[in-house]
Design a protein around this motif. Sequence first.
Motif: not given
Length: 364
Positions: A15-18, A193-195, A222-225, A237-240
């Motif tokens: 949860w930290n794209g930066a 991520n799902r935003l 990504g997270n949240g899907w 896949l979830g978090h990669v």
Amino acid sequence: MRIAFYGSSLLSSYWNGAATYYRGLLRDLAARGHQITFYEPDAFDRQKHRDIDPPDWAEVRVYPATAEALREVVAEAARADVVVKASGVGVFDDELITGVMAAARPDAIRIFWDVDAPATLAEIRPVPDHALRRTLPSLDLVLTYGGGPPVIAAYEELGARRCVPIYNALDPETHHPVPADDRFRADLSFLGNRLPDREARVEQFFLDAAARLPERRFLIGGNGWDSKPMPANVRHLGHVYTRDHNAFNTSSLAVLNIARDSMAATGYSPATRVFEAAGAGACLITDAWVGLELFLTEGEEVLVARDGADVAEHLRTLTPERARAIGEAALRRVLREHTYARRGAEVDALLRQQSALRASRVPA
């Protein structure tokens, strides 16, 4: 120079794209002789999902998300020659921007580094007493990882002395071509991520294309899907983890970039995944946004889509040979013009200019 950098996380991309952006830039600045301490809160389960161990090019201070710990790390800003508060730390953002800038020495360079300028500007514009707006006139620099002329103008209107975009880029030591991996094979892959301000565009560009091509394979990471209804030909896949990003990008026929609503509207905002995919030599399909031509050339180094129908048509006509040619052309372009060594040189020059300017103002 000693740099105190207060950000979301250097150690975790959860949860930290930066994270990739921070790593690429700060590692280059360290190689130029700067001494970096990165302060990140223990929040949002990021420390449980670390992508890297603490690096040898920066000291990382992980602090509890408590008021007492906050006071301790804020006080340490007084030791630095450069004090940086990044956007989107997620806890104590207002207290950090006011606290670290107040704690900074009079001769220190003060910087706000915005890694999501459209969101930050939308938050502070309607709030004249916002902590960041109150602090802006006292800062030496506002740096942003995207946004171009619209963001520069907006920050200057709000009182910033100077705003300079330092765009996302490629670190070729961490993101590069690798052999394909069966775990990530597909015709089209998307990682994000799902935003709230991305979901509709994912539906428009990714899920609509999947529905139009039921015989093709689609992959989303990504997270949240996990709770999102999707066509049967889409695999989630979830978090990669960042260690798998290269294989994720090289294992599909093409990789999709989808800007968030605010980034697409603002333009000049290439996501990290644009350079990660290009750095891996992947064929990138992206949604259209103003300023893309500054980074990649449409039709030669990237394919551009205006909606899901365009994405589907690109996939229908894309051969492995053309995909490979586009990916190789993109790789050559980013290695030539868009590496973190180039971006680090820009930041280093800004810091030296600012330091010389401060020195010139000191009475003899």
